[in-house]
Design an enzyme around this catalytic site. Structure first.
Site, PDB file in Angstrom:
ATOM      1  N   LYS A 176      15.410 116.547  11.860  1.00 18.58           N
ATOM      2  CA  LYS A 176      15.033 117.822  11.250  1.00 18.58           C
ATOM      3  C   LYS A 176      16.296 118.371  10.606  1.00 18.58           C
ATOM      4  CE  LYS A 176      14.149 122.615  12.315  1.00 18.58           C
ATOM      5  NZ  LYS A 176      13.999 123.654  13.335  1.00 18.58           N
ATOM      6  N   GLY A 220       9.733 131.834  13.475  1.00 20.40           N
ATOM      7  CA  GLY A 220       9.191 133.166  13.262  1.00 20.40           C
ATOM      8  C   GLY A 220       7.875 133.464  13.966  1.00 20.40           C
TER       9      GLY A 220
END
Lengths: 367, 255
Positions: free
Chosen positions: B97, B185
């Site tokens: 990632k 988030g």
């Protein structure tokens, strides 16, 4: 660019008038804002804010959890040498103090490293006094070469360097610096730094910025609380951190909150900084700079340090000796100052787990 | 053949990916993985202590999980590439990632550097999942250089603010023919469900689970929400109507 411009802007600011006129409403508004400005920050440092420490603590805790999670980063300092040409009134290493002076040779550095790393620590902060003769940058680099085998992150807390020197150290594997201004007030600075190159306030003030320019990954600053009015000093510390973070977005800026401790010499701090005052500073800094790392050292008592976990602190030292060769050598020297928390790494680790937080030993590696 | 998610040639059984950086104790991680059903687990290389038995995070990740190391701490493409190579050399597999953050104030990803790192690492045989700010042009570039998925943020990392970038993520879902994984988030299971309902292929959650009062139960809740949201998307939700349908429609006179 220099933080000195910002410092000057506020130097003549009427702190007494502001702190007198600030209202509890101002404090509450600051607590409820998403992002606060420097005046809100100063309001949070005011005497009026003392009544609202609990509300500040709730907010600080939430912001710290959000940005750091339930973790506390651990490190320990390693004193390489105590030779020093400065005359800082508050420090044992002061050149006029008759203490035994020592510098670790590379074998001794390795022995210290072996013992410290066996406790699980992976981040080390190496310290020297200011002596370009006894501990030049080349010596620091040699030590770094040895330490690289034992630690994944190496930070330095040494005398202020030139940009090129910081760059040299970055290239050799150093990823962080800690450099306390000690006191932002130029008058007090001059009064407590009686001799030596450290008398140059501006050269020291700009050093963290030079480290940022040299691409240092993390830069920590702080004021030695007690040398001058703590509200102003905390305010300038926050402004300095904010200035650096805004100018150097990709550097991790952090703040330490050291309170002056007993040492060799007769200097008495000018101002008392109570536990409550220190907590207020920490909470105000957290609300002003939600993402900044906050370090609390073993200058503070065990019970007090434990209670700060969860309020905003992100980084703590453990298994600390402020003596040169303090981990391996039987031949004792005077420490830089007396520490209050002598607990070893294993004990700190369990305390942190007990508080519902994870002690993190490794948060970087040389890449 | 049912509703399968395949990334980098691997079939992924759970559309909940989890992060590991903020837990009060690494011992919770296997329990969270078990209850949430998560299979893809991201770990920052900076945190992996290969020399320690107790503190090595990898020891807490079950072997049947897909390990996705991340490049947390990278300030530019070059550092991200170096971290990715170190992770692979250390035996963490070839998934990576990409996280490039050059702004410590907001921790927003640097799309430009992310694209550069992705291009290099794809050529080196990595399965690259880049974390990015949801921007269509950047997502197209990531697709063109060979990203295996695109991971737009739902809100600034750690904020638990939910799917604030909903409209932008929806555009990526519609336009980019790659799995879109909403990363960062999401604060509540309902927000994860919302992301899945608009067609995200998966979501990645750390803060909301790790800092919950009961991380294991919260992990389970996220697992269920992701599954529910996905089913809702696949089954085709009914159209939302602005007004109730009148029994005497205005156009009822038209035969």
């Amino acid at each position: 660019m220099s933080f000195y411009n910002t410092y000057q802007k506020y130097k003549e600011f009427d702190f007494e008038d502001f702190l007198e006129k600030v209202t509890e409403e101002d404090v509450l508004r600051a607590i409820s804002k998403d992002r606060i400005n420097e005046y809100d920050f100063l309001a949070l440092l005011s005497a009026k804010a003392e009544k609202h420490l609990e509300a500040m603590a709730v907010k600080a805790r939430q912001l710290t959890l959000q940005h750091f999670g339930k973790v506390i980063f651990l490190f320990t300092p390693m004193y390489l040498a105590n030779y020093c040409v400065n005359q800082c009134a508050y420090c044992s290493f002061n050149i006029t103090n008759k203490i035994s002076r020592k510098k670790l040779n590379l074998e001794e550095v390795e022995e210290e490293a072996r013992i410290i790393s066996s406790t699980g620590l992976r981040h080390i902060l190496i310290l020297t006094g200011e002596s370009r003769k006894e501990t030049p940058v080349s010596y620091i680099k040699e030590c770094v070469e040895v330490l690289k085998k034992y630690f994944r992150s190496i930070s330095i807390e040494v005398y202020p360097l030139e940009t090129e020197e910081y760059a040299e150290l970055v290239a050799s594997g150093v990823d962080g610096i800690t450099l306390f201004q000690e006191v932002y007030s130029e008058e007090t600075y001059e009064a407590v730094h009686l001799g030596g190159p450290k008398r140059n306030h501006r050269f020291r003030l700009d050093a963290p910025e030079r480290a940022c320019i040299a691409s240092m990954r993390s830069v920590g600053i702080g004021a030695l609380l007690g040398l001058d009015d703590w509200r102003r000093e905390a305010f300038f510390t926050g402004l300095h951190a904010d200035y650096l973070q805004n100018q150097y977005n990709d550097t991790e800026i952090s703040v330490s909150l050291p309170r002056i401790r007993p040492h060799v010499g007769s200097f008495q701090p000018k101002c008392d900084v109570s536990d409550k005052n220190l907590v207020q500073v920490m909470l105000a800094i957290r609300l002003f700079m939600p993402r900044t790392g906050i370090t609390i050292s073993t200058r503070e008592r065990p019970d007090f340090r434990d209670n700060l976990i969860g309020l905003g602190v992100t980084k703590m030292s453990a298994g600390v000796s402020t003596e040169v060769g303090g981990h391996a050598s039987d031949e004792k020297t005077e420490g830089q100052f007396d520490i209050s928390d002598n607990r070893d790494v294993e004990t700190m680790k369990n305390i942190i787990y007990g508080k519902g937080y994870q002690p993190v030993f490794k948060d970087w590696q040389m890449i | 053949m049912g509703d399968q998610l395949i990334i980098g040639g691997k079939q992924i059984n759970s559309r909940l990916f989890i992060g590991t950086g903020k837990f009060p104790n690494n011992r919770l991680i296997p329990e969270v993985i078990k209850k949430s059903g998560a299979q893809v687990v991201t770990v920052a290389l900076r945190r992996i202590d290969f020399d320690s038995e107790d503190e090595n995070m990898l020891n807490y990740i079950p072997k049947d999980c897909i390990l996705m190391p991340n490049t947390s701490g990278a300030r530019n493409a070059e550092e991200a590439v170096r971290i990715a190579r170190l992770a692979r050399a250390a035996g963490c597999g070839n998934w990576i990632k990409i996280e490039v953050v050059s702004d410590n104030k907001y921790l927003l990803p640097d799309n430009f550097e992310t694209i550069k790192a992705t291009e290099i690492l794809v050529k080196e045989g990595f399965v690259v999942l880049p974390y990015m700010s949801p921007d269509l042009m950047a997502a197209k570039r990531l697709r063109d250089v060979g990203a295996a998925a695109v991971m737009p943020l739902g809100a600034p990392i750690g904020t638990n603010k939910g799917l604030r970038t909903r409209d932008l993520v929806k555009i990526l879902v519609d336009e980019i023919d790659l799995p879109i994984v909403v990363d960062a988030g999401l604060g509540k299971p309902s927000e994860a469900a919302e992301a899945m309902e608009i067609g995200a292929a998966a979501v990645l959650v750390n803060t909301a689970i790790a800092t919950a009062g009961d991380p294991v139960m919260m992990g389970e809740a996220f697992g269920q929400a992701v599954e529910a949201g996905r089913k809702a998307f696949v089954s085709g939700a009914g159209a939302v109507k602005e007004y109730a349908e009148a029994s005497s429609p205005l156009t009822g006179f038209l035969k």
